[in-house]
Design a protein around this motif. Structure first.
Motif, mmCIF file in Angstrom:
data_model
loop_
_atom_site.group_PDB
_atom_site.id
_atom_site.type_symbol
_atom_site.label_atom_id
_atom_site.label_comp_id
_atom_site.label_asym_id
_atom_site.label_seq_id
_atom_site.Cartn_x
_atom_site.Cartn_y
_atom_site.Cartn_z
ATOM 1 N N GLN A 67 0.732 -0.874 0.099
ATOM 2 C CA GLN A 67 0.383 0.181 -0.060
ATOM 3 C C GLN A 67 0.696 0.927 0.332
ATOM 4 O O GLN A 67 1.708 1.493 0.781
ATOM 5 C CB GLN A 67 -1.195 0.052 1.189
ATOM 6 C CG GLN A 67 -2.001 -1.349 1.690
ATOM 7 C CD GLN A 67 -3.221 -0.870 -0.212
ATOM 8 O OE1 GLN A 67 -3.481 -0.593 -0.274
ATOM 9 N NE2 GLN A 67 -3.041 -2.414 -0.561
ATOM 10 N N PRO A 68 0.340 2.308 -0.722
ATOM 11 C CA PRO A 68 1.220 3.614 -0.483
ATOM 12 C C PRO A 68 1.398 4.106 0.229
ATOM 13 O O PRO A 68 0.560 3.904 1.520
ATOM 14 C CB PRO A 68 0.696 3.861 -1.945
ATOM 15 C CG PRO A 68 -0.406 4.359 -1.491
ATOM 16 C CD PRO A 68 -0.717 2.331 -1.484
ATOM 17 N N PRO A 108 -6.172 11.090 -1.212
ATOM 18 C CA PRO A 108 -5.118 10.679 0.228
ATOM 19 C C PRO A 108 -4.094 10.915 0.333
ATOM 20 O O PRO A 108 -3.386 11.626 -0.941
ATOM 21 C CB PRO A 108 -5.300 9.203 -0.179
ATOM 22 C CG PRO A 108 -5.924 8.640 -0.990
ATOM 23 C CD PRO A 108 -6.342 9.838 -1.639
ATOM 24 N N PRO A 109 -3.104 11.362 1.020
ATOM 25 C CA PRO A 109 -1.706 11.980 1.676
ATOM 26 C C PRO A 109 -0.649 11.281 0.957
ATOM 27 O O PRO A 109 -0.467 10.671 2.067
ATOM 28 C CB PRO A 109 -2.093 12.763 2.951
ATOM 29 C CG PRO A 109 -1.975 11.858 3.445
ATOM 30 C CD PRO A 109 -3.293 11.300 2.347
ATOM 31 N N THR A 110 -0.943 10.851 -0.346
ATOM 32 C CA THR A 110 0.265 9.802 -0.492
ATOM 33 C C THR A 110 1.245 11.134 -0.999
ATOM 34 O O THR A 110 1.145 12.237 -1.535
ATOM 35 C CB THR A 110 0.351 8.966 -1.740
ATOM 36 O OG1 THR A 110 -1.095 9.663 -3.099
ATOM 37 C CG2 THR A 110 -0.633 7.868 -1.150
#
Length: 395
Positions: free
Chosen positions: A35-36, A72-74
């Motif tokens: 998962q990132p 999402p804060p990727t």
């Protein structure tokens, strides 16, 4: 047959029978894809250049803005936002503008000069006034302007002074009263993009949906949180099938789907033989961003394309479809499908989804000529550095 051979043959047969009864051989399952990583505020702060003050506060503002967009804060979207902030303001919530007093004085003088001596006299009378609570006249305050927020406040109070004292200031001539209006004075304010991400004020007002006044929206853009929130919405708040963020950076400067539409303009030009400006606008627009009545060169070329290559596509349908050029839904229209399929058939090539628009930037805040391509490539270099910094071993 020897005894060992018979026993071997029986053993092989038994194993084959057992395998056929037990079904296919079970292979080890592949491990799930990792998962990132979701970045935390301290991790985002480390991606911000070390000379920036209040890095933790900037990191928190970015994370809150991404959350508001449900992104999402990727590392990829986080670095995209950080790259635009660095490009547009160097992480300044209220950026300074070089030579701001000179820029504004020149605009005011040019406007007043349209009225000759009467206009210059009226402008002088207006600038001699003071706003409530101010010790300096507008004339003297003009020389002290440094930041975008300073200028917005100056114009806001200047318009209030105009409305309080009109028409006494302009009783000398009806012509002056016609040309010196609060609306025209407001249009002299060169600040159309504001804050740390230089968001279009018009876009911020549209997103606010009338909940606050224009001065309140402008003031919010000069806060760290407000500027980043509106800018992140402008950058990531729409869907597009870009394979590189480079095209999203170009859209940030030139408008929604400008890169997608510039590619279509290039394909349209090749099919029709018309030389088109690849600016990403299929229609003409007024100052409020509304489509104008007259046909653009691109629309004229689309009508020619319809006549030559897609006669079953009605002109009425084409005009209706092109009204969706600033939406993802444009890709579902008959016009889009007809042009893309015709291009593939005629040229034998797969039509590109995006290309950088050819657009020269116009702003009194720019000291030299720049283009949308320059802007996108400059932001992309900052984005790539951010990614490299993330991959580098931490302290």
């Amino acid at each position: 047959m020897k005894a060992w051979a018979v026993r071997g043959a029986l053993l092989v047969g038994a194993l084959l029978t057992l395998e056929s009864c037990s079904g296919p051989a079970v292979r080890p399952s592949e491990p799930p894809a990792p998962q990132p990583e979701l970045l935390t505020a301290p991790r985002v702060a480390r991606l911000i250049p070390s000379h920036v003050k209040d890095r933790p506060a900037w990191a928190q503002a970015v994370l809150e803005a991404l959350e508001a967009q449900q992104v999402p804060p990727t590392v990829e979207p986080t670095c995209q936002v950080l790259a635009v902030i660095e490009q547009e303001s160097g992480f300044q919530a209220n950026p300074a503008v070089k030579d701001l007093p000179r820029i504004i004085r020149r605009r005011l003088d040019a406007y007043a000069g349209k009225l000759g001596g009467v206009g210059r006299s009226a402008l002088g009378a207006l600038l001699a006034l003071k706003a409530p609570g101010q010790k300096l006249s507008f004339e003297k305050r003009l020389k002290t302007l440094k930041t975008e927020k300073d200028l917005d406040q100056f114009f806001h109070e200047l318009l209030e002074a105009y409305e309080r004292h009109y028409p006494a200031l302009y009783s000398a001539a009806d012509l002056a009263s016609e040309l010196f209006t609060s609306k025209r004075l407001a249009e002299l304010n060169p600040i159309t993009t504001a804050g740390s991400m230089q968001v279009s004020v018009r876009y911020a007002l549209e997103q606010d949906d009338g909940e606050h006044s224009e001065p309140e929206v402008r003031a919010s853009l000069y806060t760290r949180e407000g500027g980043v929130r509106h800018g992140t919405s402008r950058l990531l708040g729409y869907s597009a099938d870009y394979v590189q963020p480079l095209y999203r950076f170009a859209d940030y400067n030139a408008g929604f789907y400008a890169s997608r539409n510039a590619a279509l303009q290039a394909q349209l030009g090749r099919l029709t033989g018309k030389k088109l400006v690849l600016d990403g606008d299929l229609l003409l627009y007024n100052d409020q961003g509304e489509p104008r009545d007259e046909d653009s060169q691109t629309l004229s070329a689309l009508l020619l394309f319809r006549k030559r290559h897609a006669p079953k596509l009605s002109e009425r349908q084409l005009r209706k479809d092109v009204r969706k050029e600033k939406e993802a839904a444009f890709e579902k229209t008959e016009t889009w499908r007809a042009l893309k399929s015709t291009y593939a058939r005629v040229t034998g090539e797969t039509p590109a989804y995006a290309r950088l628009p050819q657009l020269t930037l116009q702003s009194p805040k720019l000291s030299q000529e720049r283009t949308t391509a320059w802007f996108a490539q400059s932001v992309d270099r900052r984005y790539q550095r951010c990614l490299a910094h993330h991959r580098a071993p931490g302290p």
